[in-house]
Design a protein around this motif. Structure first.
Motif, short mmCIF file in Angstrom:
data_model
loop_
_atom_site.label_atom_id
_atom_site.label_comp_id
_atom_site.label_asym_id
_atom_site.label_seq_id
_atom_site.Cartn_x
_atom_site.Cartn_y
_atom_site.Cartn_z
N ARG A 137 0.84 -1.20 0.00
CA ARG A 137 0.00 0.00 0.00
C ARG A 137 0.87 1.26 0.00
O ARG A 137 0.61 2.23 -0.71
N LEU A 138 1.93 1.24 0.81
CA LEU A 138 2.84 2.38 0.86
C LEU A 138 3.50 2.60 -0.50
O LEU A 138 3.69 3.75 -0.93
N GLY A 139 3.85 1.51 -1.17
CA GLY A 139 4.46 1.62 -2.49
C GLY A 139 3.54 2.32 -3.48
O GLY A 139 3.99 3.13 -4.29
N GLY A 140 2.26 2.01 -3.41
CA GLY A 140 1.30 2.67 -4.30
C GLY A 140 1.25 4.17 -4.08
O GLY A 140 1.23 4.95 -5.04
N TYR A 141 1.23 4.59 -2.80
CA TYR A 141 1.21 6.03 -2.51
C TYR A 141 2.48 6.71 -2.99
O TYR A 141 2.45 7.82 -3.53
N ILE A 142 3.63 6.07 -2.77
CA ILE A 142 4.91 6.66 -3.18
C ILE A 142 4.96 6.86 -4.69
O ILE A 142 5.38 7.91 -5.19
N ILE A 143 4.50 5.87 -5.46
CA ILE A 143 4.52 5.98 -6.92
C ILE A 143 3.58 7.08 -7.41
O ILE A 143 3.93 7.89 -8.28
N LEU A 144 2.36 7.14 -6.84
CA LEU A 144 1.41 8.17 -7.26
C LEU A 144 1.94 9.57 -6.98
O LEU A 144 1.84 10.47 -7.83
N PHE A 145 2.53 9.77 -5.81
CA PHE A 145 3.02 11.11 -5.48
C PHE A 145 4.32 11.43 -6.21
O PHE A 145 4.64 12.60 -6.41
N SER A 146 5.06 10.42 -6.63
CA SER A 146 6.22 10.66 -7.49
C SER A 146 5.77 11.18 -8.85
O SER A 146 6.43 12.05 -9.44
N ILE A 147 4.65 10.67 -9.36
CA ILE A 147 4.10 11.17 -10.62
C ILE A 147 3.64 12.62 -10.47
O ILE A 147 3.88 13.46 -11.35
N ILE A 148 3.00 12.93 -9.33
CA ILE A 148 2.58 14.32 -9.09
C ILE A 148 3.78 15.25 -9.04
O ILE A 148 3.75 16.37 -9.59
N SER A 149 4.87 14.79 -8.42
CA SER A 149 6.10 15.59 -8.38
C SER A 149 6.64 15.82 -9.79
O SER A 149 7.13 16.91 -10.12
N GLY A 150 6.54 14.78 -10.64
CA GLY A 150 6.97 14.93 -12.03
C GLY A 150 6.15 15.97 -12.77
O GLY A 150 6.68 16.72 -13.60
N ILE A 151 4.85 16.02 -12.48
CA ILE A 151 3.98 17.02 -13.11
C ILE A 151 4.39 18.43 -12.66
O ILE A 151 4.45 19.36 -13.47
N LEU A 152 4.68 18.59 -11.38
CA LEU A 152 5.07 19.90 -10.86
C LEU A 152 6.34 20.42 -11.52
O LEU A 152 6.49 21.63 -11.74
#
Length: 309
Positions: free
Chosen positions: A203-218
Motif C-alpha cells: 500500500r505504501l508503495g502505491g502512494y509513493i509511486i502516485l506522489f512521485s508522478i505528481i512531483s513529475g507534473i510539478l
C-alpha cells in the motif's frame, strides 16, 4: 467536496498518463526505485516483528523497566514509549501504524494515541544519513547539525502537545493498560504478521509511486511557476524535493532551511500514507497534521539560529 477533489485529481493523473507516457514512466520508476531499494528492505522486517510483539502482549514486559523514565521525559506509558522509539528509528509511517494498532488493541487510550500522532512519526536516522545529508547537503560534516535541528524540533513539538493533552503526573490508571492474551500458535501468528506486513508495504508503495508522478507534473510547470517547483515537490514528496532543492542556486543557509523544513513536514505523500495507516482506528489525521505543521515551523526557527549568513 473532498471526494470530488480526489476524483478530479485522479482524472487529471489519468490524462497525464495518456498524453505524457514517457514522463509518467520516468516518475513512476523513481518512486518504485525508492520503494524497492529503501522502504521495502528497511521497513518490512520491523512491521512483521512489531506486529508479533503487539499481538503477544510482550511490549509491556520489555518496556516496564524504562517506563518511569519515559513517563517523566515524554509523558508516555511503556507502550507509548515503544511506539516513539520504533517511530524514531524506523521512520515514516511506523510511528502512526503502531499508534493505531496499539489503540485498537486497547493497550493505549485515545488521549495518548492522539498525543503520539503529533510527534512519533518522522524521518528515520537511516534516511537522514543516507539521503538528506548526502543527497541534500553532499557532506557528512552536516550530520550533527541535521540531527540536532530535526530531533530538537520534534522534541519541542512533543513538549507543546504535552501541555495540550495534559500528559503530566499520569495516574496509575493511565499507565496500566490491559494485557493482551498470548497467541497459542506462533506459526499462525508469524504467517499473519508476514502477510499483514506485505499488505502494508505494498500500500505504501502505491502512494509513493502516485506522489512521485505528481512531483513529475510539478517539475513541468511553465514559468514563473517553475521557480517554485522544487519547493512544491518538497512539500509533496520529500525525496524528489530534496534532490531538486539541493540543485537550486539559493544561498547555502536558505537551501539548508528549505531542505530541513521539507524533511520535518514529510510531504503530502507521507500524510496520505499516515492516513492509510490510521484510518481503521478512526484517529483524526488533523491531529497528525497539526504536529507536522508545528514541527516544520520550529525547524525553520531553529535553522535561523544555526544558519546565520
Amino acid at each position: 467536496m473532498k471526494r470530488k477533489g480526489i476524483l478530479l485529481l485522479i482524472f487529471f493523473l489519468l490524462l497525464y498518463l495518456l498524453f505524457f507516457p514517457a514522463e509518467a514512466l520516468k516518475s513512476s520508476c523513481l518512486g518504485l526505485d525508492l520503494w524497492f531499494h529503501t522502504i521495502l528492505p528497511s521497513l518490512l522486517p520491523f512491521l512483521i516483528l512489531s506486529q508479533i510483539l503487539v499481538n503477544t502482549g510482550m511490549i509491556r514486559g520489555f518496556m516496564r523497566p524504562l517506563e518511569p523514565f519515559f513517563c517523566h521525559l515524554l509523558g508516555l506509558s511503556g507502550e507509548g514509549a515503544y511506539v516513539w522509539l520504533l517511530g524514531m528509528f524506523c521512520g515514516f509511517p511506523m510511528g502512526a501504524r503502531l499508534t493505531a494498532e496499539l489503540y485498537q488493541n486497547g493497550q493505549i487510550d485515545r488521549q495518548e494515541a492522539e498525543y503520539l500522532l503529533t510527534f512519533s512519526n518522522h524521518a528515520s536516522p537511516g534516511f537522514l544519513s543516507s539521503y538528506v545529508i548526502l543527497k541534500g547537503f553532499g557532506s557528512k560534516n552536516m550530520a550533527v547539525t541535521v540531527f540536532l535541528i530535526l530531533y530538537l524540533a520534534n522534541f519541542l513539538t512533543s513538549i507543546c502537545f504535552r501541555f495540550v493533552y495534559r500528559r503530566f503526573r499520569l495516574s496509575r490508571k493511565q499507565l496500566s493498560k490491559k494485557e493482551m492474551p498470548k497467541q497459542t500458535s506462533i506459526g499462525n501468528l508469524l504467517d499473519t504478521s508476514i502477510m499483514n506486513g506485505f499488505e502494508i508495504i505494498t500500500r505504501l508503495g502505491g502512494y509513493i509511486i502516485l506522489f512521485s508522478i505528481i512531483s513529475g507534473i510539478l517539475m513541468q510547470l511553465p514559468d514563473p511557476f517553475r521557480l517554485a517547483a522544487p519547493y512544491l515537490c518538497g512539500m509533496t514528496e520529500i525525496t524528489t524535493g530534496i534532490s531538486l532543492i539541493s540543485a537550486t542556486g539559493l544561498s547555502y543557509s536558505r537551501k539548508a532551511t528549505a531542505i530541513l523544513m521539507c524533511t520535518a513536514f514529510g510531504g503530502l505523500s507521507t500524510v496520505a500514507q499516515t492516513n492509510a495507516m490510521i484510518r481503521a482506528s478512526h484517529l483524526p489525521i488533523s491531529v497528525y497534521l497539526k504536529g507536522k505543521v508545528l514541527c516544520t515551523i520550529l525547524t525553520g526557527l531553529l535553522c535561523l539560529l544555526f544558519f546565520v549568513e
